[in-house]
Design a protein around this motif. Structure first.
Motif, PDB file in Angstrom:
ATOM      1  N   UNK A   1       0.845  -1.185   0.000  1.00  0.00           N
ATOM      2  CA  UNK A   1       0.000   0.000   0.000  1.00  0.00           C
ATOM      3  C   UNK A   1       0.891   1.248   0.000  1.00  0.00           C
ATOM      4  N   UNK A   2       1.059   1.865  -1.150  1.00  0.00           N
ATOM      5  CA  UNK A   2       1.979   3.001  -1.260  1.00  0.00           C
ATOM      6  C   UNK A   2       1.472   4.230  -0.516  1.00  0.00           C
ATOM      7  N   UNK A   3       0.170   4.403  -0.407  1.00  0.00           N
ATOM      8  CA  UNK A   3      -0.364   5.524   0.371  1.00  0.00           C
ATOM      9  C   UNK A   3      -0.026   5.360   1.850  1.00  0.00           C
ATOM     10  N   UNK A   4      -0.056   4.134   2.324  1.00  0.00           N
ATOM     11  CA  UNK A   4       0.305   3.844   3.717  1.00  0.00           C
ATOM     12  C   UNK A   4       1.773   4.180   3.939  1.00  0.00           C
ATOM     13  N   UNK A   5       2.629   3.809   2.988  1.00  0.00           N
ATOM     14  CA  UNK A   5       4.064   4.122   3.098  1.00  0.00           C
ATOM     15  C   UNK A   5       4.265   5.635   3.128  1.00  0.00           C
ATOM     16  N   UNK A   6       3.569   6.357   2.267  1.00  0.00           N
ATOM     17  CA  UNK A   6       3.689   7.828   2.234  1.00  0.00           C
ATOM     18  C   UNK A   6       3.271   8.435   3.567  1.00  0.00           C
ATOM     19  N   UNK A   7       2.204   7.895   4.147  1.00  0.00           N
ATOM     20  CA  UNK A   7       1.737   8.432   5.430  1.00  0.00           C
ATOM     21  C   UNK A   7       2.797   8.237   6.509  1.00  0.00           C
ATOM     22  N   UNK A   8       3.403   7.073   6.568  1.00  0.00           N
ATOM     23  CA  UNK A   8       4.420   6.819   7.582  1.00  0.00           C
ATOM     24  C   UNK A   8       5.652   7.693   7.367  1.00  0.00           C
ATOM     25  N   UNK A   9       6.032   7.912   6.126  1.00  0.00           N
ATOM     26  CA  UNK A   9       7.147   8.821   5.845  1.00  0.00           C
ATOM     27  C   UNK A   9       6.807  10.245   6.257  1.00  0.00           C
ATOM     28  N   UNK A  10       5.552  10.637   6.098  1.00  0.00           N
ATOM     29  CA  UNK A  10       5.110  11.969   6.515  1.00  0.00           C
ATOM     30  C   UNK A  10       5.285  12.148   8.022  1.00  0.00           C
ATOM     31  N   UNK A  11       5.021  11.095   8.801  1.00  0.00           N
ATOM     32  CA  UNK A  11       5.153  11.183  10.249  1.00  0.00           C
ATOM     33  C   UNK A  11       6.609  11.329  10.686  1.00  0.00           C
ATOM     34  N   UNK A  12       7.550  10.935   9.825  1.00  0.00           N
ATOM     35  CA  UNK A  12       8.974  11.045  10.150  1.00  0.00           C
ATOM     36  C   UNK A  12       9.559  12.392   9.745  1.00  0.00           C
ATOM     37  N   UNK A  13       8.893  13.110   8.858  1.00  0.00           N
ATOM     38  CA  UNK A  13       9.454  14.340   8.307  1.00  0.00           C
ATOM     39  C   UNK A  13       9.560  15.438   9.367  1.00  0.00           C
ATOM     40  N   UNK A  14      10.444  16.416   9.143  1.00  0.00           N
ATOM     41  CA  UNK A  14      10.601  17.529  10.095  1.00  0.00           C
ATOM     42  C   UNK A  14       9.268  18.249  10.346  1.00  0.00           C
ATOM     43  N   UNK A  15       9.117  18.727  11.586  1.00  0.00           N
ATOM     44  CA  UNK A  15       7.874  19.363  12.002  1.00  0.00           C
ATOM     45  C   UNK A  15       8.162  20.771  12.498  1.00  0.00           C
ATOM     46  N   UNK A  16       8.109  21.745  11.589  1.00  0.00           N
ATOM     47  CA  UNK A  16       8.264  23.150  11.962  1.00  0.00           C
ATOM     48  C   UNK A  16       9.606  23.474  12.599  1.00  0.00           C
ATOM     49  N   UNK A  17       9.596  24.431  13.535  1.00  0.00           N
ATOM     50  CA  UNK A  17      10.828  24.922  14.149  1.00  0.00           C
ATOM     51  C   UNK A  17      11.408  23.975  15.193  1.00  0.00           C
ATOM     52  N   UNK A  18      10.660  22.916  15.541  1.00  0.00           N
ATOM     53  CA  UNK A  18      11.195  21.970  16.515  1.00  0.00           C
ATOM     54  C   UNK A  18      12.021  20.878  15.837  1.00  0.00           C
TER      55      UNK A  18
END
Length: 362
Positions: free
Chosen positions: A36-53
């Motif tokens: 499920x490539x959408x599932x993979x994209x979602x998990x990668x999104x959770x790892x990406x940098x989050x703003x100034x923190x």
């Protein structure tokens, strides 16, 4: 350099922080498992940098699966995932080529690879490589979820601020896996975020503790002694940059308990064996007992900080003071949680395949 983990289902990671690509090869995955490539994209999104923190380095993580998948299903041959590196600034690291960042891998890499290592952005030692681990782990996580096995991690503690305890495990896990900052008690998000921002404003960093829950694992998975499920999980979790400690169930606090307090009494409920407490975190003798697997990891503060630090130049063998440049996270605990989930999923898939055969996952 060994970069492969696993037996029946194995992962190999490759690439460097500022190289052209990073990636992973997932070998042994059951033919017919849905990818499920959408599932993979979602998990990668959770790892990406989050703003100034987080680090200012932003990557799209537009992965490409180049082998092992046809028509959205695993073919049974190695699945190769490639992720391009696009937002690199290697010049930021030119002055640090021979100057060791305290508590980083710069000096130990020099000792092992004799100057041939790629030092740009930390090279192969960079947390950037965890994107490949998350992508491959997402395939394993999705396969596990189709079998009713769910994994979720929250930031148990960050900068001395505590999240609440797990409650309804399955509900909490599903909620966590939709959050970019994984805490169970919403007010803690702003408190932890402010603590991270305060450290960043001073050129410093903070660490924390991650707590993972896994529910739905059948009893009887794992081995005694050297390949216990605790051993296998600890092995891969200590491979995640910044992990410096792990405990299962009540962990170190059990050292101060009496046996009558630490033991998990057993009973039968609806024809199933359960324990009335879960002090052992779902594992006895290295083997799952059917209760939720619970463990915590200690995440150290990010070692690259913007404060002067005493260190050495390992080429000239002189002492110096380092004031780093570049883009670095003031905390990684909130990003590491999805990496911890992915790593755990790889271990569980491998252990289940060893116990029941690879076709069990289909």
């Amino acid at each position: 350099m060994k970069n492969t983990f696993g037996n029946s289902i194995a992962i190999t990671i490759f690439g460097e922080s500022h190289g052209e690509y990073i990636g992973a090869v997932l070998d042994g995955m059951t033919p017919g498992v849905e990818i499920n490539e959408e599932y993979i994209r979602h998990m990668l999104l959770l790892r990406r940098p989050d703003g100034k923190i987080s680090t200012p380095r932003k990557e799209k993580d537009e992965f490409k699966i180049v082998s092992g998948v046809l028509g959205g299903k695993a073919t049974g041959t190695p699945i190769t995932i490639m992720i391009p590196n696009e937002n690199v600034k290697s010049g930021d690291y030119s002055q640090m080529r021979t100057v060791a960042r305290p508590s980083h891998a710069d000096y130990t890499a020099e000792c092992k690879y004799h100057g041939f290592q790629d030092s740009r952005g930390g090279g192969h030692f960079s947390g950037r490589i965890t994107a490949a681990l998350v992508a491959a782990g997402a395939i394993c996580r999705y396969a596990l979820e189709q079998k009713g096995i769910y994994i979720g991690t929250h930031v148990k503690k960050c900068a001395g601020i505590f999240d609440r305890e797990f409650g309804d495990l399955l509900s909490d896990i599903k909620e966590l896996n939709q959050k970019t900052f994984a805490v169970l008690d919403e007010p803690r998000i702003s408190e932890m975020t402010n603590a991270i921002l305060d450290a960043a404003s001073k050129g410093d960093s903070v660490g924390g503790v991650l707590e993972t829950a896994i529910c739905g694992m059948p009893a009887g998975v794992g081995e005694p002694w050297f390949d216990s499920l605790e051993s296998q999980l600890s092995h891969i979790l200590f491979s995640i940059p910044a992990v410096k400690g792990i405990e299962f169930g009540k962990g170190f606090s059990m050292a101060d308990s009496m046996g009558s307090e630490a033991n998990d009494a057993m009973r039968i409920e609806n024809g199933k064996v359960i324990t009335t407490t879960n002090n052992n975190g779902g594992i006895n003798g290295g083997i799952t007992n059917g209760m939720p697997i619970i463990f915590r990891t200690a995440i150290k503060p990010t070692p690259t900080i913007f404060k002067p630090q005493n260190t050495i130049d390992f080429k000239s063998m002189t002492e110096t003071v380092l004031e780093p440049k570049g883009r670095h996270d003031p905390a990684i605990v909130h990003r590491a949680r999805v990496v911890q989930d992915a790593a755990s999923a790889i271990v569980l898939c491998d252990a289940l395949a060893m116990r029941f055969g690879t076709d069990w996952l289909r």
